[in-house]
Design a protein around this motif. Sequence first.
Motif, PDB file in Angstrom:
ATOM      1  N   PHE A  57     -14.674  15.407  15.337  1.00  0.00           N
ATOM      2  CA  PHE A  57     -14.423  14.063  16.114  1.00  0.00           C
ATOM      3  C   PHE A  57     -14.098  14.805  17.483  1.00  0.00           C
ATOM      4  CE2 PHE A  57     -11.475  11.488  18.014  1.00  0.00           C
ATOM      5  CZ  PHE A  57     -12.215  10.342  18.236  1.00  0.00           C
ATOM      6  N   ARG A  58     -14.674  14.276  18.401  1.00  0.00           N
ATOM      7  CA  ARG A  58     -14.097  14.565  20.030  1.00  0.00           C
ATOM      8  C   ARG A  58     -13.747  13.454  20.553  1.00  0.00           C
ATOM      9  NH1 ARG A  58     -18.880  16.716  23.398  1.00  0.00           N
ATOM     10  NH2 ARG A  58     -16.841  17.243  24.695  1.00  0.00           N
ATOM     11  N   ALA A  59     -12.655  13.398  20.946  1.00  0.00           N
ATOM     12  CA  ALA A  59     -11.998  12.042  21.525  1.00  0.00           C
ATOM     13  C   ALA A  59     -12.576  11.753  22.964  1.00  0.00           C
ATOM     14  CB  ALA A  59     -10.532  12.475  21.695  1.00  0.00           C
ATOM     15  N   PRO A  60     -12.843  10.630  23.314  1.00  0.00           N
ATOM     16  CA  PRO A  60     -13.227   9.954  24.285  1.00  0.00           C
ATOM     17  C   PRO A  60     -12.134  10.343  25.576  1.00  0.00           C
ATOM     18  CG  PRO A  60     -12.516   8.357  23.329  1.00  0.00           C
ATOM     19  CD  PRO A  60     -12.516   9.234  22.355  1.00  0.00           C
ATOM     20  N   ARG A  61     -12.484  10.617  26.759  1.00  0.00           N
ATOM     21  CA  ARG A  61     -11.616  10.988  27.907  1.00  0.00           C
ATOM     22  C   ARG A  61     -11.721   9.713  28.764  1.00  0.00           C
ATOM     23  NH1 ARG A  61     -12.540  16.870  28.305  1.00  0.00           N
ATOM     24  NH2 ARG A  61     -11.449  17.728  26.834  1.00  0.00           N
ATOM     25  N   TRP A  62     -10.636   9.113  29.019  1.00  0.00           N
ATOM     26  CA  TRP A  62     -10.977   8.087  30.190  1.00  0.00           C
ATOM     27  C   TRP A  62     -11.353   8.724  31.682  1.00  0.00           C
ATOM     28  CZ3 TRP A  62     -11.120   3.127  29.764  1.00  0.00           C
ATOM     29  CH2 TRP A  62     -10.748   2.158  30.664  1.00  0.00           C
ATOM     30  N   GLY A  63     -12.453   8.030  32.227  1.00  0.00           N
ATOM     31  CA  GLY A  63     -12.902   8.405  33.389  1.00  0.00           C
ATOM     32  C   GLY A  63     -13.716   9.719  33.471  1.00  0.00           C
ATOM     33  N   ASP A  64     -13.921  10.249  32.374  1.00  0.00           N
ATOM     34  CA  ASP A  64     -14.743  11.675  32.149  1.00  0.00           C
ATOM     35  C   ASP A  64     -16.085  11.018  31.486  1.00  0.00           C
ATOM     36  OD1 ASP A  64     -16.205  13.905  31.443  1.00  0.00           O
ATOM     37  OD2 ASP A  64     -14.503  14.869  30.317  1.00  0.00           O
ATOM     38  N   PRO A  65     -17.058  11.170  32.388  1.00  0.00           N
ATOM     39  CA  PRO A  65     -18.464  10.651  31.941  1.00  0.00           C
ATOM     40  C   PRO A  65     -19.129  11.665  30.768  1.00  0.00           C
ATOM     41  CG  PRO A  65     -18.813  11.611  34.191  1.00  0.00           C
ATOM     42  CD  PRO A  65     -17.196  11.723  33.821  1.00  0.00           C
ATOM     43  N   GLU A  66     -18.578  13.097  30.594  1.00  0.00           N
ATOM     44  CA  GLU A  66     -18.949  13.828  29.578  1.00  0.00           C
ATOM     45  C   GLU A  66     -18.485  13.251  28.284  1.00  0.00           C
ATOM     46  OE1 GLU A  66     -21.222  16.213  29.863  1.00  0.00           O
ATOM     47  OE2 GLU A  66     -21.531  15.399  32.137  1.00  0.00           O
ATOM     48  N   ARG A  67     -17.552  12.470  28.389  1.00  0.00           N
ATOM     49  CA  ARG A  67     -16.755  11.807  26.917  1.00  0.00           C
ATOM     50  C   ARG A  67     -16.420  10.762  27.151  1.00  0.00           C
ATOM     51  NH1 ARG A  67     -13.231  16.924  24.891  1.00  0.00           N
ATOM     52  NH2 ARG A  67     -12.869  15.471  23.014  1.00  0.00           N
ATOM     53  N   PRO A  68     -17.357   9.841  27.439  1.00  0.00           N
ATOM     54  CA  PRO A  68     -17.216   8.278  27.712  1.00  0.00           C
ATOM     55  C   PRO A  68     -16.422   7.636  26.387  1.00  0.00           C
ATOM     56  CG  PRO A  68     -19.190   8.654  27.400  1.00  0.00           C
ATOM     57  CD  PRO A  68     -18.916   9.779  27.443  1.00  0.00           C
ATOM     58  N   PRO A  69     -15.656   6.495  26.598  1.00  0.00           N
ATOM     59  CA  PRO A  69     -15.033   5.963  25.567  1.00  0.00           C
ATOM     60  C   PRO A  69     -16.070   4.879  24.653  1.00  0.00           C
ATOM     61  CG  PRO A  69     -14.572   4.780  27.666  1.00  0.00           C
ATOM     62  CD  PRO A  69     -15.257   5.978  27.838  1.00  0.00           C
ATOM     63  N   HIS A  70     -17.279   4.594  25.254  1.00  0.00           N
ATOM     64  CA  HIS A  70     -18.045   3.740  24.643  1.00  0.00           C
ATOM     65  C   HIS A  70     -17.679   2.280  24.321  1.00  0.00           C
ATOM     66  CE1 HIS A  70     -20.718   7.098  23.785  1.00  0.00           C
ATOM     67  NE2 HIS A  70     -19.569   7.823  23.434  1.00  0.00           N
ATOM     68  N   LEU A  71     -16.453   1.891  23.933  1.00  0.00           N
ATOM     69  CA  LEU A  71     -15.822   0.836  23.812  1.00  0.00           C
ATOM     70  C   LEU A  71     -14.591   0.713  23.856  1.00  0.00           C
ATOM     71  CD1 LEU A  71     -14.419  -0.197  20.799  1.00  0.00           C
ATOM     72  CD2 LEU A  71     -16.709   0.387  20.200  1.00  0.00           C
ATOM     73  N   HIS A  72     -13.863  -0.244  24.147  1.00  0.00           N
ATOM     74  CA  HIS A  72     -12.191  -0.233  24.013  1.00  0.00           C
ATOM     75  C   HIS A  72     -11.914  -2.042  23.372  1.00  0.00           C
ATOM     76  CE1 HIS A  72     -12.770  -2.038  28.091  1.00  0.00           C
ATOM     77  NE2 HIS A  72     -11.459  -2.840  27.865  1.00  0.00           N
ATOM     78  N   LEU A  73     -10.611  -1.828  23.062  1.00  0.00           N
ATOM     79  CA  LEU A  73     -10.230  -3.173  22.506  1.00  0.00           C
ATOM     80  C   LEU A  73      -9.285  -3.658  23.579  1.00  0.00           C
ATOM     81  CD1 LEU A  73      -9.288  -2.034  18.961  1.00  0.00           C
ATOM     82  CD2 LEU A  73     -11.274  -3.212  19.653  1.00  0.00           C
ATOM     83  N   ASP A  74      -9.003  -4.939  23.702  1.00  0.00           N
ATOM     84  CA  ASP A  74      -8.457  -5.831  24.591  1.00  0.00           C
ATOM     85  C   ASP A  74      -7.385  -6.424  23.507  1.00  0.00           C
ATOM     86  OD1 ASP A  74      -9.377  -4.837  26.931  1.00  0.00           O
ATOM     87  OD2 ASP A  74     -10.725  -6.883  27.141  1.00  0.00           O
ATOM     88  N   VAL A  75      -5.969  -6.484  23.776  1.00  0.00           N
ATOM     89  CA  VAL A  75      -4.982  -6.783  22.885  1.00  0.00           C
ATOM     90  C   VAL A  75      -4.148  -7.867  23.873  1.00  0.00           C
ATOM     91  CG1 VAL A  75      -2.985  -6.197  21.252  1.00  0.00           C
ATOM     92  CG2 VAL A  75      -5.071  -4.812  21.669  1.00  0.00           C
ATOM     93  N   MET A  76      -4.284  -9.082  23.559  1.00  0.00           N
ATOM     94  CA  MET A  76      -3.307 -10.376  24.322  1.00  0.00           C
ATOM     95  C   MET A  76      -1.843  -9.947  23.904  1.00  0.00           C
ATOM     96  SD  MET A  76      -3.640 -12.687  26.421  1.00  0.00           S
ATOM     97  CE  MET A  76      -5.287 -13.194  26.677  1.00  0.00           C
ATOM     98  N   VAL A  77      -1.137  -9.828  24.881  1.00  0.00           N
ATOM     99  CA  VAL A  77       0.295  -9.821  24.521  1.00  0.00           C
ATOM    100  C   VAL A  77       1.059 -10.850  25.370  1.00  0.00           C
ATOM    101  CG1 VAL A  77       0.116  -7.328  23.833  1.00  0.00           C
ATOM    102  CG2 VAL A  77       0.408  -8.088  26.294  1.00  0.00           C
ATOM    103  N   PRO A  78       2.312 -11.573  25.133  1.00  0.00           N
ATOM    104  CA  PRO A  78       2.895 -12.183  26.169  1.00  0.00           C
ATOM    105  C   PRO A  78       3.749 -11.792  27.226  1.00  0.00           C
ATOM    106  CG  PRO A  78       4.191 -12.021  23.939  1.00  0.00           C
ATOM    107  CD  PRO A  78       2.800 -11.116  23.770  1.00  0.00           C
ATOM    108  N   ASP A  79       3.976 -10.324  27.197  1.00  0.00           N
ATOM    109  CA  ASP A  79       4.718  -9.705  28.212  1.00  0.00           C
ATOM    110  C   ASP A  79       4.393  -8.203  28.074  1.00  0.00           C
ATOM    111  OD1 ASP A  79       7.482  -8.021  28.864  1.00  0.00           O
ATOM    112  OD2 ASP A  79       7.310  -9.772  29.940  1.00  0.00           O
ATOM    113  N   LEU A  80       3.656  -7.703  29.196  1.00  0.00           N
ATOM    114  CA  LEU A  80       3.254  -6.409  29.274  1.00  0.00           C
ATOM    115  C   LEU A  80       4.551  -5.307  29.157  1.00  0.00           C
ATOM    116  CD1 LEU A  80       0.626  -6.389  32.148  1.00  0.00           C
ATOM    117  CD2 LEU A  80       0.204  -5.971  29.561  1.00  0.00           C
ATOM    118  N   ASP A  81       5.562  -5.520  29.799  1.00  0.00           N
ATOM    119  CA  ASP A  81       6.767  -4.436  29.630  1.00  0.00           C
ATOM    120  C   ASP A  81       7.030  -4.323  28.384  1.00  0.00           C
ATOM    121  OD1 ASP A  81       6.447  -3.936  32.459  1.00  0.00           O
ATOM    122  OD2 ASP A  81       7.873  -5.328  32.889  1.00  0.00           O
TER     123      ASP A  81
END
Length: 123
Positions: A57-81
């Motif tokens: 397994f080769r982990a994706p790297r955010w912002g690195d076109p050589e190792r793109p994330p391919h997909l990501h999950l959005d998780v709804m929360v009531p408070d970011l902090d």
Amino acid sequence: MIGRLYAVVIDCPDPDELAVFYEKLLSLSRQADTADFVVLQDASGAPVVAFQRVDGFRAPRWGDPERPPHLHLDVMVPDLDTAEAQVLALGATLLDGSDKPIGYRVYEDPVGHPFCLITPEGV
């Protein structure tokens, strides 16, 4: 209709370890559990997310076109902090440039998959 979404499968080096993170993040429970595959389900019992062992397994790297994330999950929360403190305690990492006070923030899980915490203002 052609079909319906059954589950999202995430490649990782250790399914059991990564499933623990997502069980807590998404309030899911285990439906199936082997050394190579773990399936988490929601309260209705429907599979939602699964983790599959991938050798080399080769982990994706955010912002690195050589190792793109391919997909990501959005998780709804009531408070970011509040949610941020909880996901960081679980082993997530806040990614650079993601210090937004409202709307959304971008993180990576313990093995490098990106995900966002979002609030209704961010949709």
